[in-house]
Design a protein around this motif. Structure first.
Motif, short mmCIF file in Angstrom:
data_model
loop_
_atom_site.label_atom_id
_atom_site.label_comp_id
_atom_site.label_asym_id
_atom_site.label_seq_id
_atom_site.Cartn_x
_atom_site.Cartn_y
_atom_site.Cartn_z
N GLY A 229 -71.46 61.31 -32.76
CA GLY A 229 -71.29 62.63 -32.18
C GLY A 229 -70.04 63.30 -32.69
N PRO A 230 -69.95 64.63 -32.62
CA PRO A 230 -68.77 65.34 -33.13
C PRO A 230 -67.50 65.03 -32.37
CG PRO A 230 -70.22 66.83 -31.94
CD PRO A 230 -70.97 65.54 -32.06
N ASP A 231 -67.66 64.52 -31.12
CA ASP A 231 -66.47 64.23 -30.32
C ASP A 231 -65.98 62.79 -30.49
OD1 ASP A 231 -68.70 63.13 -29.18
OD2 ASP A 231 -68.14 63.59 -27.10
N ASP A 232 -66.55 62.07 -31.46
CA ASP A 232 -66.13 60.69 -31.69
C ASP A 232 -64.67 60.66 -32.15
OD1 ASP A 232 -65.75 58.06 -33.03
OD2 ASP A 232 -67.90 57.84 -32.62
N GLU A 233 -63.87 59.83 -31.48
CA GLU A 233 -62.44 59.76 -31.79
C GLU A 233 -62.20 59.30 -33.22
OE1 GLU A 233 -58.35 57.61 -30.09
OE2 GLU A 233 -60.29 57.31 -29.10
N ARG A 234 -63.07 58.41 -33.71
CA ARG A 234 -62.92 57.94 -35.08
C ARG A 234 -63.08 59.08 -36.08
NH1 ARG A 234 -67.46 53.36 -34.50
NH2 ARG A 234 -68.36 55.18 -33.42
N ARG A 235 -64.05 59.96 -35.80
CA ARG A 235 -64.25 61.12 -36.69
C ARG A 235 -63.05 62.05 -36.64
NH1 ARG A 235 -65.88 66.50 -36.59
NH2 ARG A 235 -67.07 67.12 -38.45
N ALA A 236 -62.52 62.28 -35.45
CA ALA A 236 -61.39 63.19 -35.31
C ALA A 236 -60.19 62.71 -36.11
CB ALA A 236 -61.02 63.35 -33.83
N ALA A 274 -56.17 66.64 -29.10
CA ALA A 274 -56.39 65.21 -28.88
C ALA A 274 -56.53 64.47 -30.20
CB ALA A 274 -57.65 65.02 -28.02
N ALA A 275 -57.14 65.11 -31.18
CA ALA A 275 -57.28 64.48 -32.50
C ALA A 275 -55.91 64.24 -33.12
CB ALA A 275 -58.14 65.35 -33.41
N VAL A 276 -55.03 65.22 -33.00
CA VAL A 276 -53.67 65.07 -33.55
C VAL A 276 -52.94 63.94 -32.83
CG1 VAL A 276 -51.43 66.19 -33.78
CG2 VAL A 276 -53.52 67.45 -34.35
N GLN A 277 -53.02 63.92 -31.50
CA GLN A 277 -52.33 62.87 -30.74
C GLN A 277 -52.87 61.48 -31.06
OE1 GLN A 277 -49.61 63.35 -28.99
NE2 GLN A 277 -49.71 65.54 -29.47
N SER A 278 -54.18 61.38 -31.24
CA SER A 278 -54.77 60.09 -31.59
C SER A 278 -54.32 59.62 -32.97
CB SER A 278 -56.30 60.20 -31.54
OG SER A 278 -56.90 58.99 -31.96
N THR A 279 -54.23 60.57 -33.91
CA THR A 279 -53.78 60.23 -35.25
C THR A 279 -52.34 59.73 -35.23
OG1 THR A 279 -55.25 61.91 -36.16
CG2 THR A 279 -53.51 61.10 -37.60
N ILE A 280 -51.50 60.38 -34.42
CA ILE A 280 -50.10 59.94 -34.31
C ILE A 280 -50.03 58.58 -33.65
CG2 ILE A 280 -47.88 60.49 -33.25
CD1 ILE A 280 -48.66 63.46 -33.48
N ALA A 281 -50.81 58.37 -32.58
CA ALA A 281 -50.76 57.11 -31.85
C ALA A 281 -51.20 55.93 -32.70
CB ALA A 281 -51.63 57.21 -30.60
N GLU A 282 -52.17 56.16 -33.58
CA GLU A 282 -52.65 55.09 -34.45
C GLU A 282 -51.77 54.87 -35.68
OE1 GLU A 282 -55.15 52.97 -34.02
OE2 GLU A 282 -55.50 53.81 -32.01
N GLY A 283 -50.74 55.70 -35.84
CA GLY A 283 -49.84 55.54 -36.97
C GLY A 283 -50.39 56.04 -38.29
N ASP A 284 -51.47 56.84 -38.25
CA ASP A 284 -52.04 57.36 -39.49
C ASP A 284 -51.25 58.52 -40.06
OD1 ASP A 284 -54.10 55.52 -39.41
OD2 ASP A 284 -55.39 56.81 -38.20
N ALA A 285 -50.38 59.12 -39.26
CA ALA A 285 -49.53 60.23 -39.70
C ALA A 285 -48.28 60.23 -38.84
CB ALA A 285 -50.26 61.56 -39.61
N LEU A 286 -47.27 60.94 -39.32
CA LEU A 286 -45.98 61.01 -38.63
C LEU A 286 -45.73 62.44 -38.17
CD1 LEU A 286 -43.77 58.90 -41.09
CD2 LEU A 286 -45.01 58.11 -39.06
N VAL A 287 -45.07 62.59 -37.02
CA VAL A 287 -44.76 63.90 -36.47
C VAL A 287 -43.27 64.17 -36.63
CG1 VAL A 287 -44.40 63.02 -34.12
CG2 VAL A 287 -45.03 65.42 -34.48
N PHE A 288 -42.93 65.43 -36.93
CA PHE A 288 -41.54 65.81 -37.16
C PHE A 288 -41.24 67.11 -36.44
CE2 PHE A 288 -43.25 63.72 -40.92
CZ PHE A 288 -42.38 62.66 -41.07
N GLN A 289 -39.98 67.28 -36.08
CA GLN A 289 -39.49 68.52 -35.49
C GLN A 289 -38.30 68.99 -36.32
OE1 GLN A 289 -38.65 68.16 -31.33
NE2 GLN A 289 -40.79 67.87 -30.75
N ASP A 290 -38.45 70.12 -36.97
CA ASP A 290 -37.39 70.68 -37.81
C ASP A 290 -36.83 71.93 -37.15
OD1 ASP A 290 -37.73 68.70 -39.63
OD2 ASP A 290 -38.90 69.90 -41.04
#
Length: 768
Positions: A229-236, A274-290
């Motif tokens: 489904g389109p709401d699958d977390e893995r897809r996001a 939610a997709a962004v937060q899941s990506t950060i939580a899984e360590g697939d990307a890093l978040v920065f504040q400049d």
């Protein structure tokens, strides 16, 4: 400008200089001399003790001279027997642990006894302080020895996955309806358990180059059925990472969160946040504040009643590979900027070098004398200024090197450096300079020492340049990097990290050309950050081509006078006519009227596809210039090719032959063998290139093809880069009508999202 080329006198080609490499030496271990000296002192002490004993014996003999010889002999025998008895007693007595040892030997023996007795040895025994690092001995001046030209080794391809892994992935791909040809790539990217990982998360297929989200969705539906489904977390998560990878291909090192969530919405992700937060939580990307600079920042009230300014921030998401490279680059550049340059070459020497240098180079030499990092901007003619800098640095005794983007740029800069070095030595003689600096400069000229010019790839790989010192840093005092706009964040980070403390770095380039193929815009970011001195060259590029390109750089497409047919416009009505006229120009008109042979004429066009892209043009040019069946994977001996040893880096070459080892090429006079499995992805025909492939190189003649369907691809940097590849003659096959002047006037480079300016401003105060 003109529409018909006429004959002109052929200029004499330049002569590349010989390449020499300094002889490497080994330093004797420090302390070896001290140890020898200590041994000599001990020997001397022993000699003194013997002499002292003899003197004492002599005094004693004088005091008892009235004793008979028999009594003296008996007394001596008694002393000897007592000494022997003491030695026997010492041998039979038990030995105490470490009783007669001192220092580390005693500690080690005590530790062994403790272990044998079941006790825990003291930790300091094995974790004592490391010896102080040796300071490398000063390298003696050695006469450079000539060496053969070195070509960086061809990068080895990825290790082939196991056959069982490929077969297992093949089965999963077949079940999901995906192309079976992707199996080796999937196995190489996902590793040994690729089949199981792909079955558990079908959207991992997006990690394969060329696969799009809609294709991965179809594969997932075939494998998961109703569970898909389109709401699958893995897809996001997979789509989020895919978007970041596409952004990196477009030059971004990170994306702002609002831009990323908008892109996720367009890709049918129901909850982008939610997709962004899941990506950060899984360590697939890093978040920065400049932090952002904003004069309208509102003050906020602190708990203690003090007002502080609240600075706005932007939140970004980036892939670890590029985000960390950009942070490492900022750290390395800050170290270079904040460190005190080495005092090799006195202040008086720098002043004299500045005074004796040509006026155009004096400002650059003066800036480098007192700063660790200097930016230098200008066109092709301005390269004489960094050449004068390198020559002056060598006369001062500095280990100075220059690095270019391409082998062709290396050859051209080496010729400039030879002229500048001769001028520097002559200037030193006129100024009455003597001593090691002048002798070093004279030796540089006499030995034709042009090994100081390398390519960036060769320098970083160790195949060219000074090598590394004992600390792993580049063994140099000054590095001048030409073609600096072509540095992406990863290459620039490695370069900055490799510089030793106190070394000077000069980044020189033309800010009007296309940016790097990889992510980042390092040179433009540094110019915008204003954290170091900037020297803008006032040396214009000569001739009608230089005048035309200079106007394009400021957004003006001027008609220039070209009495020698240096610039020719060839109007065409469609792509078919563009191809026909291009072949005619390369094979007939330019050689006959201008005197430049076909092998020295380069065709440049906006893209690979289309009716007049590189594929169509190369096919037509091959049929005319080197017809053949293409029996070596589409190539024949003598074919002109463009070889890409790494993505974004193109080296011109020519096909020699093919055998079981692969396709044999000759690139810049050096042999290159491309394995059969890498030919398709790294070798193209090279009569026609894109402007991105041609950047960093120049040819005696260039034919720029602008078919009607390429109007949308044109921009000021593209036109500036393409037109600037010609040295003596430029033909423009013109089919875009008013789109060309409009692109020059209005279409600037596409912006790239990067973090380097903010990172630098946090570590380095802005220059004046």
């Amino acid at each position: 400008m003109s529409t018909e080329p006429e004959p002109t006198e052929t200029a004499e080609p330049g002569h590349p200089g010989d390449e020499n490499a300094p002889e490497s030496g080994t330093d004797a271990p420090e302390g070896g001399t001290d140890a020898t000296q200590g041994g000599a002192e001990a020997t001397q002490g022993g000699a003194e003790a013997t002499l002292g004993g003899a003197a004492a014996a002599g005094a004693e003999g004088g005091a008892v001279s009235d004793r008979s010889e028999a009594e003296a002999e008996l007394a001596a025998q008694q002393v000897e027997r007592e000494r022997i008895e003491r030695r026997k007693a010492e041998k039979t007595a038990p030995v105490e642990s470490g009783g007669r040892l001192t220092g580390t030997a005693a500690d080690l023996l005590a530790a062994v006894r403790a272990v044998e007795g079941g006790q825990k040895p003291a930790s300091p025994v094995f974790s004592g302080p490391e010896p102080a690092p040796r300071r490398p001995a000063v390298e003696p001046v050695r006469r450079p020895q000539p060496t053969a030209p070195v070509t960086p080794p061809t990068p080895a391809g990825p290790v082939a996955p196991a056959r069982e892994t490929v077969e297992a992935v093949h089965a999963v791909l077949t079940e999901g309806g995906a192309p079976q040809t992707l199996a080796p790539q999937v196995a190489a990217v996902l590793g040994e358990g690729a089949a199981g990982e792909l079955r558990a998360d079908p959207w991992q297929l997006l990690r394969i180059t060329g696969v799009r989200p809609e294709q991965a969705d179809g594969f997932a539906r075939a494998l998961l059925g109703a569970e898909c489904g389109p709401d699958d977390e893995r897809r996001a998560r997979a789509v989020t990472v895919w978007l970041l990878e596409q952004a990196a291909l477009a030059g971004h090192t990170a994306l702002e969160i609002p831009a990323l969530t908008a892109a996720l919405s367009r890709r049918s992700v129901p909850d982008p946040d939610a997709a962004v937060q899941s990506t950060i939580a899984e360590g697939d990307a890093l978040v920065f504040q400049d932090a952002l600079d904003s004069p309208a920042s509102a003050p906020t009230q602190e708990s203690e009643g003090e007002e502080t300014e609240e600075r706005p921030v932007r939140v970004l998401l980036g892939l670890e590979q590029y985000a960390l490279a950009e942070e490492s680059l900022a750290d390395g550049l800050a170290r270079v900027i904040n460190s005190v340059p080495k005092e090799d070459g006195s202040a008086a020497g720098w002043e004299q070098a500045t005074a004796s240098a040509p006026r155009s180079a004096a400002e650059l030499i003066g800036a480098v004398a007192g700063h660790g990092l200097v930016l230098h901007t200008g066109g092709e003619a301005s390269r004489a200024e960094p050449a004068a800098l390198v020559a002056a640095a060598c006369t001062l005794g500095l280990r100075a090197y220059a690095a270019t983007y391409s082998t062709d740029g290396r050859r051209r800069f080496a010729a400039l450096l030879a002229d500048a070095t001769a001028g520097a030595v002559a200037g030193g003689e006129r100024q009455g300079q003597d001593g090691p600096a002048a002798q070093q400069g004279e030796r540089t000229v006499l030995d034709d020492d042009l090994a100081t010019v390398v390519t960036v790839a060769g320098l970083l790989s160790g195949a060219e340049g000074p090598g590394r010192d004992v600390d792993g840093a580049l063994d140099l005092d000054l590095l001048v990097v030409l073609d600096a706009p072509q540095l992406d964040v990863e290459a620039a980070a490695v370069l900055a990290e490799s510089l030793p403390d106190g070394a000077r770095l000069v980044l020189s380039g033309d800010p009007g050309v296309l940016w790097s193929a990889g992510p980042g815009r390092v040179f433009a970011d540094l110019l915008a950050a204003r954290v170091c001195p900037q020297v803008a060259s006032r040396t214009p590029d000569p001739g009608p081509i230089g005048e035309l390109v200079s106007g394009i750089g400021i957004g003006e497409l001027n008609q220039v006078e070209a009495p020698g047919k240096e610039v020719v416009i060839v109007p065409v009505r469609d792509a078919g006519e563009a191809v026909h006229r291009t072949v005619q120009l390369v094979a007939d008109s330019v050689p006959r009227a201008i005197g430049v042979p076909a092998e020295e004429t380069q065709v440049i066009t906006p893209g690979h596809g289309g009716a007049a892209g590189t594929r169509a043009l190369n096919a037509a040019l091959k049929e005319r210039l080197n017809p053949g069946p293409g029996r070596f994977g589409g190539f024949d001996p003598g074919d002109r090719v463009a070889y890409s040893p790494t993505p974004g880096h193109t080296v011109p070459g020519r096909v020699v032959k093919a055998d079981a080892d692969g396709l044999h090429l000759e690139c810049a006079g050096a042999p290159v063998v491309v394995p059969k499995e890498r030919v398709e992805q790294s070798v193209r025909h090279g009569w026609a290139l894109t402007a991105h492939q041609a950047v960093g190189q120049r040819w005696p003649a260039a034919v720029v093809v602008l078919p009607g369907d390429a109007a949308q691809a044109l921009s000021r940097p593209w036109v500036y880069t393409a037109f600037g590849r010609a040295e003596r003659h430029l033909s423009v096959v013109h089919g875009v009508e008013q789109a060309l002047p409009q692109a020059v006037a209005e279409v600037l480079a596409k912006p790239r999202t990067t973090r380097l300016p903010a990172l630098l401003k946090a570590q380095v105060p802005a220059a004046g």
